[in-house]
Design an enzyme around this catalytic site. Structure first.
Site, short mmCIF file in Angstrom:
data_model
loop_
_atom_site.label_atom_id
_atom_site.label_comp_id
_atom_site.label_asym_id
_atom_site.label_seq_id
_atom_site.Cartn_x
_atom_site.Cartn_y
_atom_site.Cartn_z
N THR A 1 -1.67 4.02 3.91
CA THR A 1 -0.74 5.13 3.78
C THR A 1 0.18 5.30 5.00
OG1 THR A 1 -2.37 6.26 2.45
CG2 THR A 1 -0.74 7.65 3.52
N THR B 1 -5.14 8.91 6.73
CA THR B 1 -5.13 7.65 6.01
C THR B 1 -6.58 7.21 5.82
OG1 THR B 1 -4.32 5.35 6.06
CG2 THR B 1 -4.85 6.34 8.17
N GLY B 2 -6.80 6.38 4.82
CA GLY B 2 -8.17 5.94 4.55
C GLY B 2 -8.65 6.45 3.20
N SER C 1 0.81 -1.21 0.00
CA SER C 1 0.00 0.00 0.00
C SER C 1 0.85 1.27 0.00
CB SER C 1 -0.94 0.00 1.21
OG SER C 1 -0.20 -0.11 2.39
N THR D 1 1.98 6.97 -0.35
CA THR D 1 1.04 5.87 -0.56
C THR D 1 1.03 5.43 -2.01
OG1 THR D 1 -1.29 5.22 -0.19
CG2 THR D 1 -0.92 7.37 -1.16
N GLY E 1 -9.31 8.55 0.50
CA GLY E 1 -8.81 9.89 0.23
C GLY E 1 -9.87 10.87 -0.25
N ARG F 1 -6.45 8.47 -11.02
CA ARG F 1 -7.06 8.86 -9.74
C ARG F 1 -5.98 9.35 -8.77
NH1 ARG F 1 -6.42 7.24 -4.06
NH2 ARG F 1 -8.38 7.69 -3.02
N VAL F 2 -6.24 10.46 -8.12
CA VAL F 2 -5.32 10.97 -7.10
C VAL F 2 -6.06 11.02 -5.77
CG1 VAL F 2 -3.99 13.00 -6.36
CG2 VAL F 2 -4.00 12.33 -8.77
N GLY F 3 -5.42 10.53 -4.74
CA GLY F 3 -6.04 10.54 -3.41
C GLY F 3 -5.67 11.77 -2.62
N ASP F 4 -5.84 11.68 -1.32
CA ASP F 4 -5.57 12.82 -0.44
C ASP F 4 -4.08 13.02 -0.15
OD1 ASP F 4 -5.75 10.30 0.86
OD2 ASP F 4 -5.88 11.30 2.82
N1 ASP Z 1 -5.50 7.80 1.68
C1 ASP Z 1 -5.01 6.98 0.60
C2 ASP Z 1 -5.70 7.36 -0.67
O1 ASP Z 1 -6.88 7.61 -0.66
C3 ASP Z 1 -5.16 5.52 0.79
C4 ASP Z 1 -5.23 4.97 2.17
O2 ASP Z 1 -4.71 5.55 3.13
O3 ASP Z 1 -5.81 3.90 2.30
O4 ASP Z 1 -5.06 7.33 -1.69
#
Ligand code: ASP
Length: 343
Positions: free
Chosen positions: A206, A257-258, A89, A224, A260, A234-237
């Site tokens: 992350t 984390t989680g 991850s 991450t 995004g 796709r771009v996350g947070d």
């Molecule tokens: N926050 C990350 C994202 O959305 C992934 C994660 O932490 O699970 O890209």
């Protein structure tokens, strides 16, 4: 069961807990209801997400304990999971996107408020170091995709194949499902069968890391491979300053984390820092940020998870079980590296 010290949000549990729980933050793993109390630490200290943060903290600690800068510490720490071939991850061995491309997101921010980030970076194992170069060697904050790769190569980073045989195998197995449903914590699923609960020992995403050095300066890093099987592009947070990471040396720092998308929609890390500026403790600020996400996301997704980590400029921090930290013990000044892993 809700616990005021928890600030990881898991919608399944909240639904299970009934409507009255909707304003609280809960943990996915009921066995892990207790969290460490926020405490005032001796400087320096470092905190990070998930149990792989222990090794990352140890690397950061090497820098901090010698009087090194928080910025150097968080970069050194973030590089640990990025290089770990067992970590699917973060970094080198992260699971790919829907089309089989490994692409990485990272950001870094220092005590001056300077920051750098890369998104959708392919073929480079250490996005955090590229993010730092963006910060230090360009007038920009964020480089994406091919442009980020071009910059990294120009800066001397080695181009490599990111997909490991294990990552490829997992991707092929996912393809057989014929459905588009990227998830956080995907590294523990054997497609259809969930092998772990979010936050459990075998289940993490992350790496977000925040450090306060001996000079009283804060920095943060976030790295991450994002959601496994995400749409290409796709771009996350994590690479979005204010979402996955925010540092204000006068107040504190936060990372996330989680899922995004939820963190971006709420400017999560910026919100946590702003709440601390208004006098909230790191713990309360994290809880409030989670609650705001929960209030908005009532019907959209029954299966999402978001977590925040924060530290204030005086060294008060909030972590949850499953996250880890390293600091000086106030009495003995010895090193502590601890993981509060789930049993
Ligand atoms: N926050 C990350 C994202 O959305 C992934 C994660 O932490 O699970 O890209």
């Amino acid at each position: 069961m809700s616990n005021p010290q928890n600030f990881v949000l898991d919608r399944r549990r909240l639904i299970g807990a009934g409507a009255g729980a909707a304003a609280t933050a809960g943990l996915a793993a009921g066995a892990a209801a207790e969290t460490a109390q926020p405490v005032k630490l001796q400087l320096p200290c470092v905190v990070s997400t998930w149990d792989f943060g222990v090794a990352a903290n140890a690397a950061a600690w090497k820098v901090l304990s010698k009087g090194g800068a928080a910025l150097d510490a968080v970069e050194a720490g973030a590089r640990v999971p990025e290089a770990d071939l067992k970590n699917h991850s973060v970094g080198r061995a992260g699971y790919p996107d829907r089309d089989g491309h490994g692409s990485l997101d990272a950001s870094i921010m220092d005590q001056k408020g300077d920051c750098g980030a890369v998104a959708g970076l392919e073929h480079i194992a250490h996005p955090i170091s590229v993010a730092r170069r963006v910060m230090e060697r360009t007038p920009h904050v964020l480089l994406v995709g091919d442009g980020a790769l071009q910059f990294a190569l120009e800066q001397g980073f080695r181009r490599e194949e990111l997909l490991t045989p294990e990552s490829r195998k997992a991707w092929k197995a996912w393809l057989k499902e014929h459905r588009y449903h990227p998830v956080a914590n995907s590294e523990v699923r054997t497609y259809g069968k969930d092998l772990g609960t979010p936050g459990s020992k075998t289940n993490h995403d992350t790496l977000g890391m925040l450090a306060l050095d001996a000079h009283g300066d804060l920095s943060g890093a976030c790295t991450t491979s994002g959601m496994a099987w995400k749409l290409r592009g796709r771009v996350g947070d994590s690479p979005i300053i204010g979402a996955g990471l925010y540092v204000d040396n006068a107040v504190g720092a936060a990372t996330s984390t989680g899922v995004g998308e939820e963190v971006i929609r709420s400017c999560g890390s910026f919100l946590v820092v702003e709440l601390m500026r208004q006098g909230r403790s790191p713990r309360d600020a994290c809880r409030e940020a989670v609650q705001r996400i929960l209030k908005r996301n009532v019907a959209r997704d029954p299966d999402f998870q978001v977590g925040f980590l924060a530290i204030s400029r005086v060294g008060a921090w909030a972590v949850q079980k499953g996250f880890s930290y390293a600091c000086c013990d106030a009495a003995s000044q010895t090193r502590i590296v601890e993981s509060e892993s789930f049993s």
